[in-house]
Design a protein around this motif. Structure first.
Motif, PDB file in Angstrom:
ATOM      1  N   ARG A 108      11.801   5.179 -17.931  1.00  0.00           N
ATOM      2  CA  ARG A 108      10.742   3.779 -18.137  1.00  0.00           C
ATOM      3  C   ARG A 108      10.186   4.035 -19.574  1.00  0.00           C
ATOM      4  O   ARG A 108      10.247   5.282 -20.157  1.00  0.00           O
ATOM      5  N   THR A 115       5.518   1.786 -19.822  1.00  0.00           N
ATOM      6  CA  THR A 115       5.666   0.356 -18.904  1.00  0.00           C
ATOM      7  C   THR A 115       6.559   1.065 -17.831  1.00  0.00           C
ATOM      8  O   THR A 115       7.362   2.143 -18.031  1.00  0.00           O
ATOM      9  N   GLN A 117       9.180  -0.986 -17.191  1.00  0.00           N
ATOM     10  CA  GLN A 117      10.499  -1.363 -17.639  1.00  0.00           C
ATOM     11  C   GLN A 117      11.481  -0.414 -18.071  1.00  0.00           C
ATOM     12  O   GLN A 117      10.809   0.676 -18.603  1.00  0.00           O
ATOM     13  N   SER A 119      13.944   1.933 -20.183  1.00  0.00           N
ATOM     14  CA  SER A 119      13.932   2.643 -21.619  1.00  0.00           C
ATOM     15  C   SER A 119      14.929   3.772 -21.625  1.00  0.00           C
ATOM     16  O   SER A 119      15.807   3.957 -20.858  1.00  0.00           O
ATOM     17  N   LEU A 173      16.564  -0.363 -15.279  1.00  0.00           N
ATOM     18  CA  LEU A 173      17.290  -1.321 -14.982  1.00  0.00           C
ATOM     19  C   LEU A 173      18.539  -0.993 -13.865  1.00  0.00           C
ATOM     20  O   LEU A 173      18.999  -1.688 -13.081  1.00  0.00           O
ATOM     21  N   GLY A 335      10.918  -0.685 -23.419  1.00  0.00           N
ATOM     22  CA  GLY A 335      11.068  -1.321 -22.097  1.00  0.00           C
ATOM     23  C   GLY A 335      11.901  -2.848 -22.407  1.00  0.00           C
ATOM     24  O   GLY A 335      11.986  -3.478 -21.424  1.00  0.00           O
ATOM     25  N   THR A 336      12.341  -3.035 -23.450  1.00  0.00           N
ATOM     26  CA  THR A 336      12.736  -4.118 -23.858  1.00  0.00           C
ATOM     27  C   THR A 336      14.585  -3.836 -23.986  1.00  0.00           C
ATOM     28  O   THR A 336      15.136  -3.018 -24.571  1.00  0.00           O
TER      29      THR A 336
END
Length: 351
Positions: A108, A115, A117, A119, A173, A335-336
């Motif tokens: 993450r 975050t 999200q 990474s 993800l 996280g993008t």
């Protein structure tokens, strides 16, 4: 499990693959985005005669892994980025004791709490400094739910074979996405005889000790030298990578994990525009496929390294290629996930 493909999350695929590989001891602690692994193991372990234990902390879970592995059983632990930091001391002890261990990091964004999200910011931690001391882990980087399952099975075999910790370096993800997966029974690693394991004492065998403490410096030095002989053997036999459209490529894009899937789309888009791009995807992040990059450097105009961090693997690409050709980066930290268009733009700038 069925011999047919089933729809599963990446985290669930890791858990089922571990069970099929003979793992009957799981130690974990809750942290997003890897919680599905622990939840799955809590349901499945009692049904297969295994042990599921939610430890009081990440530190405790990692030390339970040491104890179980030292006793000769297949065991593993999982976490996400902040939790892996807490486990780092135990990873050093696993290396110092020369015992197996399987670890999953569902990364993450960071640093700190960051975050939840996805990474890839833990690359350096995994391949350069997983804990104190002079040691390595084998690091496998899946880019699909199928590879999450396959590489977990591979990890238990490699861990036993070399008495080394093996990390599956995933991300939020891959852990959360759902794809069809087939559990290939031909990949299930056979258990090896562990005549070093600390088991019940018997007059029929010599005393066994699993230990990482050396009070004599020369003995510690000798142990480290022998360990690096093993690492050299692993580099020679177990380094893996995947290539796509690299034979005639002028530009090599390199990425691992979920970023490699985006990068492949960018390579296809570049080809559609008449740009000869190819993808070189490391599968083992350690050992890093240095020879493949050095060979490519003799043919291409440059490299584009795509990462969900600020450019960590890029350093290994520069080292592997001896800086023969320019190496640029597409970096999305925190996280993008990168977009194919921004990778295509970077490809087009290599002249």
């Amino acid at each position: 499990m069925s011999s047919e493909k089933v729809l599963m999350k990446g985290n669930e695929a890791v858990a089922e693959a571990a069970i099929l590989s003979g793992c009957r001891h799981y130690f974990g602690y809750p942290i997003t985005p890897q919680n599905e692994i622990a939840a799955y193991m809590s349901r499945r372990m009692p049904k297969v005669g295994g042990v599921f234990l939610q430890a009081e902390s990440e530190i405790a879970a990692a030390n339970m892994l040491i104890g179980a592995s030292a006793a000769g059983v297949r065991a593993f632990t999982t976490s996400s980025s902040p939790g892996i930091s807490l486990k780092s001391e135990a990873l050093s002890y696993i290396a110092g004791c020369d015992i197996p261990g399987v670890l999953v990091n569902v990364q993450r964004g960071g640093p700190g709490l960051g975050t939840i999200q996805p990474s890839q910011a833990d690359y350096f931690q995994a391949v350069k400094a997983p804990g104190h001391g002079d040691f390595h882990m084998i690091v496998l980087a899946p880019n699909s739910v199928q590879e999450m399952a396959d590489f977990t099975m591979d990890a238990f075999g490699l861990s036993d074979k070399y008495r080394i910790c093996v990390m599956i370096l995933s991300d939020g993800l891959l852990g959360q996405m759902m794809e069809p997966v087939l559990f290939d029974k031909n990949r299930i690693p056979a258990e090896t005889k562990k005549d070093w394991a600390v088991t019940a004492q018997s007059d029929k065998r010599p005393r066994r000790i699993v230990n990482s403490l050396y009070l004599v410096a020369e003995e510690n030095e000798e142990a480290n030298k022998k360990r690096f002989e093993k690492y050299a053997e692993i580099e020679k036999a177990e380094t893996k990578w995947d290539e796509y459209l690299t034979d005639d490529a002028d530009v090599i894009v390199s990425a691992y994990g979920i970023a490699a899937r985006v990068a492949r789309n960018a390579v296809d888009a570049a080809r559609a525009q008449g740009i000869k791009a190819g993808l070189l995807r490391p599968i083992t992040l350690w050992p890093f496929p240095k020879a493949a990059f050095l060979k490519a450097a003799d043919k291409v105009k440059g490299f584009v390294v795509v990462e969900m961090n600020m450019g960590q693997m890029k350093e290994d690409v520069l080292l592997a290629t001896n800086c023969k050709k320019p190496v640029s980066g597409v970096n999305r930290p925190g996280g993008t996930v990168p977009e194919p268009d921004e990778i295509l733009e970077a490809i087009s700038k290599i002249k």
